[in-house]
Scaffold this active site. Sequence first.
Site, PDB file in Angstrom:
ATOM      1  N   THR A 109       0.840  -1.193   0.000  1.00 32.35           N
ATOM      2  CA  THR A 109       0.000   0.000   0.000  1.00 32.35           C
ATOM      3  C   THR A 109       0.877   1.244   0.000  1.00 32.35           C
ATOM      4  O   THR A 109       1.839   1.332   0.758  1.00 32.35           O
ATOM      5  CB  THR A 109      -0.938   0.032   1.216  1.00 32.35           C
ATOM      6  OG1 THR A 109      -1.840  -1.085   1.135  1.00 32.35           O
ATOM      7  CG2 THR A 109      -1.751   1.314   1.265  1.00 32.35           C
ATOM      8  N   PHE A 153       0.979   5.102   0.891  1.00 32.82           N
ATOM      9  CA  PHE A 153       0.331   6.119   1.711  1.00 32.82           C
ATOM     10  C   PHE A 153       0.847   7.492   1.320  1.00 32.82           C
ATOM     11  O   PHE A 153       2.009   7.630   0.912  1.00 32.82           O
ATOM     12  CB  PHE A 153       0.632   5.906   3.199  1.00 32.82           C
ATOM     13  CG  PHE A 153      -0.014   4.687   3.807  1.00 32.82           C
ATOM     14  CD1 PHE A 153      -1.174   4.802   4.555  1.00 32.82           C
ATOM     15  CD2 PHE A 153       0.543   3.427   3.638  1.00 32.82           C
ATOM     16  CE1 PHE A 153      -1.769   3.688   5.125  1.00 32.82           C
ATOM     17  CE2 PHE A 153      -0.048   2.300   4.207  1.00 32.82           C
ATOM     18  CZ  PHE A 153      -1.207   2.429   4.952  1.00 32.82           C
TER      19      PHE A 153
END
Length: 284
Positions: free
Chosen positions: A173, A175
């Site tokens: 992921t 961010f």
Amino acid sequence: MSRRKIVYQGEPGANSHIAVRQMFPDDEAIPSETFPDCFAALAEGRADLAMIPIDNTLAGRVADIHHLMPESNVYIVGEHFLRVNHQLLAIPGATIETLKTVASHPHALGQCRKSIRALGLTPITTADTAGAAREVAEAQDPTRAAIATSLAAEIYGLQALRTEFEDAAHNTTRFVVLSASREDARPEDAPVLTTFIFKVRNVPAALYKALGGFATNGVNMIKLESYVDEGFNVAQFYADIVGHPEDRNVAFALEELGFFTNYLRILGTYKASPLRELWSMNGH
């Protein structure tokens, strides 16, 4: 020196919580129920920064954020990459054989779809991974499991029946770190990324012409997302490029972009994460 407050969406033990601890180990991680709550905490001065997921290699873009960003008066001041390791968590004494359901955030369920199907479990959607873990711990039901982090297991007293439960090893992921004030990197801080949103004019081939300046000036555009407006016309776009607005080639590209757009807003110019190059070298 006082500790900064870094707000994230989710309950303690969420992947966003881990991202905060990795990037800001000396600051205070503040849980918040929703993404709009995180943005509000920034706007109202209750938090100094926000750690917000924006893309995942398996689940794609985090749609809520891509729609919140253009409407919010926030700026991107950094990025962080988190290798996501989902764990299948249950109460002590439970086994794979006793499980019937598994709960988690929709993205986590999607990232573990094959593993869930292989065990014959019924997926249940919850607001976030850590919240699912807390609910499993509170229920004390050996038929219920949650997909969450090792930190959530530690916080809520659960056991991991499976680690690396995700369907692909590259599950990562990205961010972005948000601030209520603009804190641009300098050109000499390279490698630097610039993120902006723009609306094209209602003329034929406007998008093609708008993007042509990046190609002719050798600017690498690494992300382009479109938005559908009220009339279901794609009019607004979100883009990431490599470079600083003060770099000669980027300045020329943005100038050319201006000829074919009626709105342009730079959301931030920030240093690329050191993990970006490592992540790319590993073939992602």
